[in-house]
Design a protein around this motif. Structure first.
Motif, PDB file in Angstrom:
ATOM      1  N   PHE A 124      56.195  33.466  38.213  1.00  0.00           N
ATOM      2  CA  PHE A 124      55.945  32.493  38.622  1.00  0.00           C
ATOM      3  C   PHE A 124      55.195  32.000  40.247  1.00  0.00           C
ATOM      4  O   PHE A 124      54.208  31.776  40.935  1.00  0.00           O
ATOM      5  N   TYR A 125      55.897  32.691  40.837  1.00  0.00           N
ATOM      6  CA  TYR A 125      56.011  32.594  42.439  1.00  0.00           C
ATOM      7  C   TYR A 125      54.671  34.193  43.180  1.00  0.00           C
ATOM      8  O   TYR A 125      53.506  33.847  43.197  1.00  0.00           O
ATOM      9  N   SER A 126      54.672  35.319  41.767  1.00  0.00           N
ATOM     10  CA  SER A 126      53.700  35.899  41.680  1.00  0.00           C
ATOM     11  C   SER A 126      52.293  35.294  40.840  1.00  0.00           C
ATOM     12  O   SER A 126      50.849  35.706  42.185  1.00  0.00           O
ATOM     13  N   GLY A 127      52.477  34.036  40.576  1.00  0.00           N
ATOM     14  CA  GLY A 127      51.454  33.425  39.530  1.00  0.00           C
ATOM     15  C   GLY A 127      50.829  32.664  40.862  1.00  0.00           C
ATOM     16  O   GLY A 127      49.508  32.606  41.433  1.00  0.00           O
ATOM     17  N   VAL A 128      51.624  31.858  41.507  1.00  0.00           N
ATOM     18  CA  VAL A 128      50.843  31.399  42.712  1.00  0.00           C
ATOM     19  C   VAL A 128      50.802  32.464  43.896  1.00  0.00           C
ATOM     20  O   VAL A 128      49.400  31.512  43.888  1.00  0.00           O
ATOM     21  N   GLU A 129      50.829  33.205  44.469  1.00  0.00           N
ATOM     22  CA  GLU A 129      49.901  34.139  45.306  1.00  0.00           C
ATOM     23  C   GLU A 129      48.837  35.120  44.642  1.00  0.00           C
ATOM     24  O   GLU A 129      47.884  34.830  45.422  1.00  0.00           O
ATOM     25  N   GLY A 130      49.040  35.357  43.411  1.00  0.00           N
ATOM     26  CA  GLY A 130      47.760  35.912  43.182  1.00  0.00           C
ATOM     27  C   GLY A 130      46.818  34.685  42.658  1.00  0.00           C
ATOM     28  O   GLY A 130      45.424  34.818  42.847  1.00  0.00           O
ATOM     29  N   ILE A 131      47.176  32.808  42.928  1.00  0.00           N
ATOM     30  CA  ILE A 131      45.575  32.262  42.510  1.00  0.00           C
ATOM     31  C   ILE A 131      45.678  32.042  43.968  1.00  0.00           C
ATOM     32  O   ILE A 131      44.041  31.774  44.033  1.00  0.00           O
ATOM     33  N   ALA A 132      46.158  32.138  44.671  1.00  0.00           N
ATOM     34  CA  ALA A 132      45.569  31.875  46.071  1.00  0.00           C
ATOM     35  C   ALA A 132      45.074  32.871  46.583  1.00  0.00           C
ATOM     36  O   ALA A 132      43.403  33.146  47.267  1.00  0.00           O
ATOM     37  N   GLY A 133      45.410  34.696  46.370  1.00  0.00           N
ATOM     38  CA  GLY A 133      44.185  35.536  46.926  1.00  0.00           C
ATOM     39  C   GLY A 133      43.487  35.769  46.471  1.00  0.00           C
ATOM     40  O   GLY A 133      42.304  35.897  46.397  1.00  0.00           O
ATOM     41  N   MET A 134      43.420  35.634  44.706  1.00  0.00           N
ATOM     42  CA  MET A 134      42.189  35.372  43.539  1.00  0.00           C
ATOM     43  C   MET A 134      40.967  34.694  44.154  1.00  0.00           C
ATOM     44  O   MET A 134      39.562  34.680  44.917  1.00  0.00           O
ATOM     45  N   TRP A 135      41.275  33.327  44.822  1.00  0.00           N
ATOM     46  CA  TRP A 135      40.581  32.277  44.490  1.00  0.00           C
ATOM     47  C   TRP A 135      40.057  31.231  45.936  1.00  0.00           C
ATOM     48  O   TRP A 135      39.516  30.303  45.489  1.00  0.00           O
ATOM     49  N   ALA A 136      40.894  31.806  46.749  1.00  0.00           N
ATOM     50  CA  ALA A 136      40.590  31.127  48.043  1.00  0.00           C
ATOM     51  C   ALA A 136      39.617  30.869  48.839  1.00  0.00           C
ATOM     52  O   ALA A 136      38.481  30.105  48.966  1.00  0.00           O
ATOM     53  N   ALA A 137      38.700  32.652  48.255  1.00  0.00           N
ATOM     54  CA  ALA A 137      37.672  32.671  49.495  1.00  0.00           C
ATOM     55  C   ALA A 137      36.465  31.906  48.326  1.00  0.00           C
ATOM     56  O   ALA A 137      35.504  31.712  48.708  1.00  0.00           O
ATOM     57  N   SER A 138      36.299  32.219  46.641  1.00  0.00           N
ATOM     58  CA  SER A 138      35.319  31.336  45.732  1.00  0.00           C
ATOM     59  C   SER A 138      35.893  29.799  46.277  1.00  0.00           C
ATOM     60  O   SER A 138      34.467  29.028  46.490  1.00  0.00           O
TER      61      SER A 138
END
Length: 224
Positions: A90-104
């Protein structure tokens, strides 16, 4: 552990900046070209530095026990292991979501241009890097791993709220930095806490592999 992950944050923060520069000045393909050149340079450096990674002859001196092999089903029965794997997922999910979708999110929802969106997206990783820098030098001397994890969770929640508040874009970059600061202590603190517990019981050589597999599973499945 904190210094190791701090250096990771520097590289992670550079990716969105490179792509933002490429989108603003030319095409997205140039962003990939720049990153690919950096990857080739890194590969060459690793190859030439292989002699530096030799294990010293006396590295195994003083070992008290031999690592124990267990199957995944056996390992999941060890108290604490399933919980640690869920934490990593779940931590890696949070980090992945922020890293992948923040710019979009900055572009499609907040209406920012591509260059600004990429720069602001990198602020999440800047927060992680700065947080781990201070964690490595100061905070780990005063707080234990459990306290660091809980403080990180609280900061991360505050950052997410700031990102989602519908009061214009002024709080958006602040929220990204705060969310990154919250993420900073969680991953290295869980690794260290789990490693200490592992040595207190007996060493299971496939336990770190399951931990990493859980982290990548979380980032892979939760980001979409």
């Amino acid at each position: 552990m904190s210094w190791l992950h701090c250096m990771w944050g520097i590289g992670a923060a550079g990716g969105p900046v490179i792509m933002g520069w490429a989108l603003a000045g030319s095409t997205w393909q140039n962003g990939y070209r720049i990153v690919s050149v950096l990857q080739f340079v890194l590969t060459a450096l690793l190859l030439f530095s292989l002699p530096l990674w030799q294990t010293p002859a006396d590295a195994g001196a003083g070992e008290e026990f031999t690592p124990e092999h267990r199957t995944i089903s056996e390992l999941l029965k060890v108290p604490g292991v399933p919980e640690v794997m869920l934490c990593f997922a779940f931590y890696s999910g949070v980090e992945g979501i922020a890293g992948m979708w923040a710019a979009s999110y900055c572009t499609l929802t907040r209406g920012l241009d591509a260059m600004t969106a990429a720069s602001w997206a990198s602020l999440f990783y800047v927060g992680i890097t700065v947080g781990r820098f201070f964690q490595a030098d100061f905070l780990t001397m005063k707080f234990n791993d459990q306290q660091m994890i809980r403080m990180g969770q609280l900061l991360n929640a505050v950052g997410i709220v700031l990102i989602l508040l519908p009061f214009g874009n002024a709080l958006l970059p602040v929220g990204l930095v705060v969310a990154g600061l919250g993420c900073a202590p969680i991953y290295p603190s869980i690794i260290r806490r789990d490693a200490v517990q592992l040595r207190q019981e007996s060493q299971h050589v496939n336990r770190p592999a399951c931990r990493s597999a859980a982290a990548y599973t979380g980032s892979t499945l939760l980001s979409p």
